[in-house]
Design an enzyme around this catalytic site. Structure first.
Site, PDB file in Angstrom:
ATOM      1  N   ASP A  93      26.117 -12.270 -17.476  1.00 58.12           N
ATOM      2  CA  ASP A  93      25.374 -11.432 -18.483  1.00 58.12           C
ATOM      3  C   ASP A  93      24.184 -12.597 -18.952  1.00 58.12           C
ATOM      4  O   ASP A  93      24.343 -13.893 -18.876  1.00 58.12           O
ATOM      5  CB  ASP A  93      26.319 -11.397 -19.775  1.00 58.12           C
ATOM      6  CG  ASP A  93      25.714 -10.736 -20.796  1.00 58.12           C
ATOM      7  OD1 ASP A  93      24.886  -9.888 -20.390  1.00 58.12           O
ATOM      8  OD2 ASP A  93      26.226 -10.832 -21.991  1.00 58.12           O
ATOM      9  N   GLY A 190      23.560  -9.189 -31.530  1.00 62.21           N
ATOM     10  CA  GLY A 190      24.193  -9.940 -32.622  1.00 62.21           C
ATOM     11  C   GLY A 190      24.803  -9.062 -33.676  1.00 62.21           C
ATOM     12  O   GLY A 190      24.773  -7.672 -33.549  1.00 62.21           O
TER      13      GLY A 190
END
Ligand code: G3H
Ligand code: 13P
Ligand code: ZN
Length: 320
Positions: A93, A190
């Site tokens: 990732d 986030g």
């Protein structure tokens, strides 16, 4: 050099083709420890969903890439033991350098992301093209990115979105040879994505414009956690101090998954679920000090969250 094929892993090519044709998205869940790995495999076996196990460069530093690769191999064997050989991809990732991507490929990853999205367009093209050229020799699939998401990932922080420009995608895909493309259409990384009262919006109009220019090409959505309000409340009830925040509405993700979006990245929601479960045990049973007594419930809550995502958001159940 270890080939992912010897580890029982698959690359993402076939999975994406089926996902686009079937109107669903493959879950891409991040992991860096055993309980997360077990929760992912259990959830995907129980729902018969293919899965992409994601390792960020931060996760790689934290857990060690050899350990992570053996854990992924363990995941393949664990799925078989649970009675269902689901397709499993091991994916890097947000790879940021050619060397990192190369190293992961040599360690048995079946897919890598090269994220040149913060670089000038031509540099992004050149870096991505170089990774693709290397990866394809080993039949490893590559995800590139155009456009910048807001939020924090590893050490990179962007205050606001720069939406992907549909007029660039065709050129980028043909010059680089990437297998899939991550785009920026309103999601962000986030747990602190939007303040309550703000209106999160996945820009489906931009997505459709992109789809028109590269029909049938696999699209990836990062930053797709929904920040479940009941879990945030639970964390704060048990002594946490999370700020008020909302994420990407699940119904918008469901809508996007019906299109060429065939991989949806979810990490933060899993972190929140584990934290809530652990805090609850700490408050209700302060006498406990065996990690299994709090990591066990955290694993169970995580598994249930993933099953919910698969059934109600991604639609990847029964697609193996
Ligand atoms: O997009 C970033 C992922 O959520 C990984 O986060 O770099 O803190 O492991 P991390
Ligand atoms: P979230 O922070 O929204 O879970 O996004 C994760 C991600 O995009 C990983 O690459
Ligand atoms: Zn991401």
């Amino acid at each position: 050099m270890v080939s992912y094929k010897d580890l029982g892993l698959v690359n993402s090519r076939e999975l994406f083709k089926k996902a686009i044709n079937g109107g669903y998205a493959i879950p891409a869940f991040n992991f860096n420890n055993m309980e997360q790995m077990q929760a992912i495999i259990q959830a995907c076996v129980e729902t018969k969903s293919p899965v992409i196990l994601q390792v960020s460069s931060g996760a790689r530093k934290y857990a060690n890439q050899t350990i992570l690769r053996y854990m992924a191999q363990g995941g393949v064997e664990y799925a078989k033991e649970l009675g269902c050989q689901i397709p499993i991809v091991l994916h890097l990732d947000h790879g940021d350098t050619f060397e990192l991507c190369k190293s992961c490929i040599e360690y048995g990853f079946s897919s890598v992301m090269i994220d040149g999205s913060s670089k000038p367009y031509d540099e992004n093209v050149e870096l991505t093209r170089r990774v693709v050229e290397y990866a394809h020799q080993y039949d490893v699939t590559v995800e590139g990115e155009l456009g910048v998401l807001a939020g924090v990932e590893d050490d990179v922080k962007a205050e606001s979105h720069t939406y992907t420009r549909p007029e660039e995608v065709e050129d980028f895909v043909s010059k680089t040879g990437v297998d899939s493309l991550a785009i920026s259409i309103g999601t962000s990384h986030g747990a602190y994505k939007f303040k309550p009262g703000q209106k999160p919006e996945i820009r489906l109009d931009i997505l459709h414009e992109i789809e028109k220019r590269i029909p049938g090409f696999p699209i990836v959505l990062h930053g797709s956690s929904s920040v479940p309000q009941d879990i945030v409340a639970e964390i704060n009830h048990y002594g946490g101090r999370l700020k008020d925040s909302i994420g990407i509405p699940e119904d918008q993700l469901r809508e996007a998954a019906k299109s060429a979006v065939c991989k949806i990245n979810i990490d933060s929601d899993g972190r929140l679920a584990m934290t809530a479960a652990i805090r609850k045990v700490f408050v209700e049973h302060p006498e406990e000090f065996d990690p299994r007594k709090y990591l066990g419930p955290a694993r169970e809550k995580l598994k249930n969250l993933y099953k919910h995502k698969i059934y109600d958001v991604l639609g990847s159940n029964d697609k193996m």
